[in-house]
Design a protein around this motif. Structure first.
Motif: not given
Ligand SMILES: [Zn+2]
Length: 350
Positions: A283-284, A289-290, A295-297, A311-313
């Motif tokens: 998912e990260f 890629e998008l 993005a936060v968990t 920064l995606m996790a």
């Protein structure tokens, strides 16, 4: 049981003053707080989802405490800028609200305006589309309204008592755990739909009653204090969506739908549920890629400079309605408690 352990852990950290000693070690550069519902307390004895709500009074105390601690309350864009430029002179806090409930508009928004604090709202687009399944609330309703529950468990019809509050609580925890242990989100949804059909609970009634509609989201997004972020279309635990293209579509489509409604493309994402069983390396990678900026968990933790490379996790600190005491928040925001949970690893993005 787990709740008691967490509570006494926080109490002992607070009263020992350990969090002050640990602050330079674990304090980090800032923190992202997670909130869900903000509304007056209800008297019902059976409230298994109470951890997801705080009162307006508690929120106001929290905002005052943040203000008096001289923490910068900043938007997600500004947080992203600080990570990219490495500008960390002052510690910061980002306020994030998941799911887009009406009570945010009614109770939290006036306070956030009063203190002029920016905040983000992550929207699962099926909620304003009135097709969303808030299955954890449907489960609560089924158990609240019935004194005996029959369900197909592992292919076998079984019955459970749910007459007393204690039985209801126990059954909710057991059922919730059973659902969360399922391999795919589709299995979970099928089991909840089956339960709702048996006990005549309208599963889409919850998003109709509780979530903001498009008009309300559009109005909110016009305020410069507000950042609207994506939270997928159907609020599925993405890691439990085996088909990668389907998981990708959940993230991408929600951003497109929000962009069409608001005239502005969301740059930030929150993974639904957001724990390690719901969002992981696949998912990260997709979020990166998008082209999302962050993005936060819901993995617990404060932020360190090293999160620039993750920064995606990003971890967050959940403001849990079961612990509405400012001293708990202080301990959590010092990073001491989350550092202990994380075994003193600063970045947990595996
Ligand atoms: Zn959510």
């Amino acid at each position: 049981m787990k709740k008691t352990v967490i509570r006494s852990g926080l109490e002992s950290l607070y009263f020992s003053g350990l969090h002050h000693l640990m602050r330079p070690l674990v304090g980090g550069v800032g923190a992202i707080l997670t909130l869900h519902h903000v509304r007056p307390a209800r008297p019902d004895a059976f409230q298994p989802n109470r951890l997801l709500e705080i009162t307006p009074e508690f929120l106001e105390e929290l905002l005052c405490q943040i203000k008096s601690a001289h923490l910068d309350v900043i938007s997600l864009d500004e947080m992203h800028r600080r990570f990219i430029t490495g500008e960390f002179k002052r510690r910061f806090v980002c306020l994030t609200f998941d799911d887009g409930y009406k009570d945010l508009k009614l109770w939290a928004y006036p306070l956030l305006r009063k203190y002029e604090m920016p905040f983000a709202v992550y929207i699962a687009t099926s909620f304003p589309d009135r097709l969303g399944e808030l299955w954890w609330l449907a489960l609560e309703a089924v158990i609240a309204q019935n004194s005996r529950i029959g369900a197909l468990i592992n292919g076998k019809e079984q019955f459970f008592p749910s007459a007393t509050v204690a039985e209801k609580r126990e059954l909710y925890d057991a059922f919730y755990g059973y659902l969360r242990s399922m391999k795919t989100e589709d299995q979970l949804r099928a089991a909840v739909r089956d339960l709702c059909a048996r006990y005549r609970v309208d599963i889409v009634s919850f998003c109709r009653e509780l979530c903001m509609d498009w008009q309300e989201i559009v109005a909110l997004s016009a305020d410069p204090l507000v950042t609207i972020g994506a939270h997928t279309v159907n609020h599925k635990m993405l890691k439990k969506v085996p088909d990668e293209a389907a998981a990708r579509a959940e993230m991408q489509m929600s951003r497109s739908v929000l962009e069409a409604a608001l005239g502005k493309r969301p740059d930030h994402l929150a993974y639904p549920v957001g724990d390690p069983t719901s969002a992981g390396p696949r998912e990260f990678r997709i979020a990166a890629e998008l082209g999302f900026k962050t993005a936060v968990t819901t993995r617990p933790g404060v932020l360190f400079k090293a999160h620039r490379d993750h920064l995606m996790a990003l971890p967050r600190i959940s403001i849990n309605g079961e612990f509405q005491q400012q001293r708990y928040v202080k301990v959590l925001m010092s990073g001491a408690a989350t550092a202990m949970w994380n075994g003193f690893r600063r970045v947990n993005a595996a």
